[in-house]
Motif scaffolding. Structure first.
Motif, PDB file in Angstrom:
ATOM      1  N   THR A 115       1.467  -4.025  -4.898  1.00 13.23           N
ATOM      2  CA  THR A 115       0.904  -2.873  -5.612  1.00 13.23           C
ATOM      3  C   THR A 115      -0.592  -2.834  -5.379  1.00 13.23           C
ATOM      4  O   THR A 115      -1.322  -3.735  -5.795  1.00 13.23           O
ATOM      5  N   GLY A 116      -1.052  -1.786  -4.681  1.00  8.11           N
ATOM      6  CA  GLY A 116      -2.476  -1.640  -4.424  1.00  8.11           C
ATOM      7  C   GLY A 116      -3.229  -1.277  -5.686  1.00  8.11           C
ATOM      8  O   GLY A 116      -2.686  -0.682  -6.626  1.00  8.11           O
ATOM      9  N   THR A 117      -4.503  -1.611  -5.701  1.00  6.75           N
ATOM     10  CA  THR A 117      -5.344  -1.327  -6.853  1.00  6.75           C
ATOM     11  C   THR A 117      -5.454   0.168  -7.111  1.00  6.75           C
ATOM     12  O   THR A 117      -5.627   0.608  -8.243  1.00  6.75           O
ATOM     13  N   TYR A 118      -5.336   0.948  -6.047  1.00  5.70           N
ATOM     14  CA  TYR A 118      -5.242   2.397  -6.209  1.00  5.70           C
ATOM     15  C   TYR A 118      -4.238   2.964  -5.214  1.00  5.70           C
ATOM     16  O   TYR A 118      -3.898   2.331  -4.216  1.00  5.70           O
ATOM     17  N   ASN A 119      -3.728   4.160  -5.537  1.00  2.00           N
ATOM     18  CA  ASN A 119      -2.792   4.902  -4.683  1.00  2.00           C
ATOM     19  C   ASN A 119      -1.461   4.180  -4.453  1.00  2.00           C
ATOM     20  O   ASN A 119      -0.839   4.321  -3.406  1.00  2.00           O
ATOM     21  N   SER A 120      -1.028   3.389  -5.440  1.00  5.00           N
ATOM     22  CA  SER A 120       0.303   2.774  -5.427  1.00  5.00           C
ATOM     23  C   SER A 120       1.067   3.251  -6.657  1.00  5.00           C
ATOM     24  O   SER A 120       0.481   3.830  -7.577  1.00  5.00           O
ATOM     25  N   LYS A 121       2.360   2.983  -6.674  1.00  3.79           N
ATOM     26  CA  LYS A 121       3.152   3.306  -7.857  1.00  3.79           C
ATOM     27  C   LYS A 121       2.833   2.297  -8.950  1.00  3.79           C
ATOM     28  O   LYS A 121       2.958   1.093  -8.758  1.00  3.79           O
ATOM     29  N   ASP A 122       2.412   2.803 -10.092  1.00  7.28           N
ATOM     30  CA  ASP A 122       2.089   1.946 -11.230  1.00  7.28           C
ATOM     31  C   ASP A 122       3.389   1.468 -11.874  1.00  7.28           C
ATOM     32  O   ASP A 122       4.218   2.279 -12.268  1.00  7.28           O
ATOM     33  N   LYS A 123       3.550   0.143 -11.974  1.00 11.04           N
ATOM     34  CA  LYS A 123       4.784  -0.419 -12.542  1.00 11.04           C
ATOM     35  C   LYS A 123       4.901  -0.195 -14.045  1.00 11.04           C
ATOM     36  O   LYS A 123       5.982  -0.303 -14.616  1.00 11.04           O
ATOM     37  N   HIS A 124       3.784   0.104 -14.679  1.00 15.10           N
ATOM     38  CA  HIS A 124       3.752   0.154 -16.139  1.00 15.10           C
ATOM     39  C   HIS A 124       3.743   1.580 -16.683  1.00 15.10           C
ATOM     40  O   HIS A 124       4.278   1.836 -17.758  1.00 15.10           O
ATOM     41  N   LEU A 125       3.094   2.469 -15.946  1.00 15.34           N
ATOM     42  CA  LEU A 125       2.971   3.860 -16.393  1.00 15.34           C
ATOM     43  C   LEU A 125       3.584   4.779 -15.341  1.00 15.34           C
ATOM     44  O   LEU A 125       3.640   4.437 -14.169  1.00 15.34           O
ATOM     45  N   ASN A 126       4.013   5.937 -15.768  1.00 16.48           N
ATOM     46  CA  ASN A 126       4.613   6.899 -14.846  1.00 16.48           C
ATOM     47  C   ASN A 126       3.511   7.672 -14.116  1.00 16.48           C
ATOM     48  O   ASN A 126       3.306   8.873 -14.329  1.00 16.48           O
ATOM     49  N   GLN A 127       2.785   6.952 -13.276  1.00 19.06           N
ATOM     50  CA  GLN A 127       1.673   7.536 -12.529  1.00 19.06           C
ATOM     51  C   GLN A 127       1.322   6.596 -11.376  1.00 19.06           C
ATOM     52  O   GLN A 127       1.924   5.544 -11.214  1.00 19.06           O
ATOM     53  N   GLN A 128       0.344   6.986 -10.585  1.00 21.91           N
ATOM     54  CA  GLN A 128      -0.176   6.114  -9.546  1.00 21.91           C
ATOM     55  C   GLN A 128      -1.212   5.160 -10.129  1.00 21.91           C
ATOM     56  O   GLN A 128      -1.728   5.390 -11.222  1.00 21.91           O
ATOM     57  N   THR A 129      -1.513   4.083  -9.402  1.00 24.70           N
ATOM     58  CA  THR A 129      -2.603   3.208  -9.832  1.00 24.70           C
ATOM     59  C   THR A 129      -3.940   3.871  -9.522  1.00 24.70           C
ATOM     60  O   THR A 129      -4.083   4.590  -8.532  1.00 24.70           O
ATOM     61  N   PHE A 130      -4.904   3.629 -10.398  1.00 18.07           N
ATOM     62  CA  PHE A 130      -6.249   4.168 -10.238  1.00 18.07           C
ATOM     63  C   PHE A 130      -7.232   3.022 -10.044  1.00 18.07           C
ATOM     64  O   PHE A 130      -7.153   1.994 -10.724  1.00 18.07           O
ATOM     65  N   GLY A 131      -8.186   3.212  -9.134  1.00 18.39           N
ATOM     66  CA  GLY A 131      -9.089   2.137  -8.749  1.00 18.39           C
ATOM     67  C   GLY A 131     -10.340   1.992  -9.582  1.00 18.39           C
ATOM     68  O   GLY A 131     -10.432   2.462 -10.722  1.00 18.39           O
ATOM     69  N   GLY A 132     -11.344   1.375  -8.950  1.00 18.70           N
ATOM     70  CA  GLY A 132     -12.517   0.909  -9.670  1.00 18.70           C
ATOM     71  C   GLY A 132     -13.632   1.897  -9.872  1.00 18.70           C
ATOM     72  O   GLY A 132     -14.644   1.562 -10.494  1.00 18.70           O
ATOM     73  N   TYR A 133     -13.494   3.129  -9.371  1.00 18.29           N
ATOM     74  CA  TYR A 133     -14.507   4.138  -9.676  1.00 18.29           C
ATOM     75  C   TYR A 133     -14.236   4.641 -11.096  1.00 18.29           C
ATOM     76  O   TYR A 133     -13.989   5.816 -11.354  1.00 18.29           O
ATOM     77  N   SER A 134     -14.280   3.736 -12.047  1.00 16.90           N
ATOM     78  CA  SER A 134     -13.923   4.067 -13.426  1.00 16.90           C
ATOM     79  C   SER A 134     -14.605   3.099 -14.387  1.00 16.90           C
ATOM     80  O   SER A 134     -15.145   2.073 -13.973  1.00 16.90           O
ATOM     81  N   GLU A 135     -14.534   3.428 -15.672  1.00 15.75           N
ATOM     82  CA  GLU A 135     -15.217   2.602 -16.674  1.00 15.75           C
ATOM     83  C   GLU A 135     -14.559   1.247 -16.867  1.00 15.75           C
ATOM     84  O   GLU A 135     -15.224   0.221 -16.998  1.00 15.75           O
TER      85      GLU A 135
END
Length: 351
Positions: A115-135
Motif C-alpha cells: 500500500t503506497g503512502t498515496y494513490n493506493s487503495k486505503d485498507k481502512h477507509l473507502n477511499q485512496q491513500t493520501f500523502g504528506g502534502y497535508s497537516e
C-alpha cells in the motif's frame, strides 16, 4: 470508522494545479500513530502521479512520501513510539505482511501488492491513500520510522525516498572499501548516491553529461568525474568500475555505461526512463556483466539507512519552499532547476 478532516494540497485532475483541499484521516486505532507533519520532500514521482503520467492516478490526488514530523497520538497497542517522538513515513504505509517478500522484510516487493503512502487503495477507509502534502497522517506503527535526533529534520525528509532508493542497491551489491563505484547523474537521487557510496568506503566516480557538474560532484564527495559526452574519456575508463548506479530518468545510451564495468560488474537502474532502454547483448556477455533494477527498500532497511546516515551525518541538499509554491516547484523540477531536492515547510499549510 470515525474520521477527522485535515487540510491538504492536492489536485482534482491531471491537468489541474494543486490547491488547498480537505481530506479525511482515520482516527487512531490500537496499532496506529498520528503524526503532525513538519516537512515533506518533493519527489519526481509526485509530479508524475499528480499529472497521471504513469496512468492509474486516483483523484483527488494528494502526493508526498518523504514525510517527517512529530507524533501527537498513539494507539493502545503501540510499543515502538510515544507521543513527542520524531517520526517518518516513506513510500509505504502497509503490505500483506504474509508473503515471502514481506516475511523477509522486503515489503516493497510484496507479492499481493504493498500500500503506497498515496494513490493506493486505503485498507481502512473507502477511499485512496493520501500523502504528506497535508497537516497530519495516521499510519500503522510497523510502517513508521524513527528519525535520528542529530539530523536536520527538513534535510532528512528526502532520505525516505531518495536516500533508501540509492542505499538499498549499494548495500545489496556490497559496495564498500576496495570497490570503484560509478554514479550516473547528479540530481535528487544521484547526489545521495555519491554521499552514501563514499560513506560506505568506496572510491566514487561521478559520470555526467555536463562539465558544469564537476565542481559540485567533488563537493559531494566524488573522487573523480567522467564526462560521458567525451568519447575519449569514456574509452579511457572502459572496464574500470565494479558497480554503477544509474540515476537517470531521461532516455540515454545504457550500453556506453555498461562498457565502463569490469568483468562481473553490475549496473543497477534506479532512474525510470519513459521508454525501454535497448541493451546490446555483447555489452553484457563479453565480460559476464549484469544489468538490474532496484526499488526503494523495506521498513527494516529504511531504518538501517536512517541510522547509517545519522552515523555519517548525511542528509539531502535541499531548497525549502512553502506549500503555496508547489506548482512553481513542479515546473522547476521539470527543468532540473533544483539542487537537489525541494522540501515543503508544512507549517505554511496552517497559515
Amino acid at each position: 470508522m470515525s474520521t477527522f478532516n485535515v487540510k491538504a494540497f492536492g489536485t482534482p485532475a491531471a491537468d489541474a494545479d494543486l490547491k488547498e483541499i480537505q481530506i479525511q484521516r482515520r482516527e487512531v486505532k490500537e496499532n496506529d500513530i498520528e503524526i503532525d507533519i513538519l516537512y515533506c520532500g518533493v519527489c519526481h514521482s509526485d509530479l508524475h502521479t499528480a499529472r497521471n503520467e504513469w496512468g492509474g492516478t486516483i483523484y483527488p490526488n494528494v502526493p508526498g512520501h518523504e514525510i517527517v514530523g512529530k507524533i501527537t497520538k498513539v494507539g493502545s497497542n503501540v510499543t515502538k513510539f510515544k507521543v513527542g517522538d520524531l517520526a517518518g513515513v516513506g513510500c509505504l504505509v502497509d503490505s500483506c505482511r504474509t508473503c515471502e517478500s514481506c516475511k523477509e522484510g522486503l515489503e516493497q516487493f510484496c507479492e499481493v501488492g504493498s500500500t503506497g503512502t498515496y494513490n493506493s487503495k486505503d485498507k481502512h477507509l473507502n477511499q485512496q491513500t493520501f500523502g504528506g502534502y497535508s497537516e497530519k497522517i495516521v499510519v500503522d506503527q510497523d510502517f513508521v520510522l524513527s528519525i535520528p535526533e542529530n539530523l536536520d529534520l527538513a534535510a532528512t525528509a528526502p532520505l525516505l525516498c531518495a536516500g533508501i532508493t540509492t542505499y538499498s542497491p549499494l548495500r545489496h551489491w556490497k559496495v564498500g572499501p576496495g570497490k570503484k563505484v560509478g554514479i550516473v547523474g547528479i540530481g535528487g537521487l544521484g547526489h545521495m548516491g555519491v554521499k552514501i557510496a563514499k560513506a560506505m568506503g568506496a572510491e566514487v566516480v561521478v559520470i555526467t553529461t555536463s562539465s558544469s557538474k564537476f565542481e559540485d560532484a567533488m563537493r559531494l564527495g566524488a573522487d573523480k568525474v567522467i564526462l560521458s559526452s567525451d568519447p575519449q574519456q569514456m574509452k579511457e575508463n572502459a572496464g574500470s568500475l565494479h558497480f554503477i548506479l544509474d540515476c537517470v530518468s531521461a532516455d540515454h545510451d545504457i550500453n556506453s555505461y555498461i562498457n565502463l564495468l569490469k568483468r562481473d560488474g553490475n549496473l543497477t537502474l534506479v532512474g525510470a526512463p519513459e521508454n525501454p532502454l535497448p541493451v546490446a547483448a555483447f555489452s553484457l556477455i563479453g565480460k559476464r556483466r549484469s544489468f538490474s533494477g532496484s526499488l526503494i527498500g523495506g521498513i527494516k532497511e529504511t531504518q538501517e539507512m536512517l541510522d547509517f546516515c545519522a552515523k555519517h551525518n548525511i542528509t539531502s541538499d535541499i531548497e525549502m519552499i512553502s506549500i503555496q509554491d508547489i506548482n512553481k516547484a513542479y515546473e522547476r523540477l521539470l527543468k532540473s532547476d533544483v539542487k537537489y531536492r525541494f522540501v515543503i515547510d508544512m507549517s505554511t499549510l496552517k497559515n
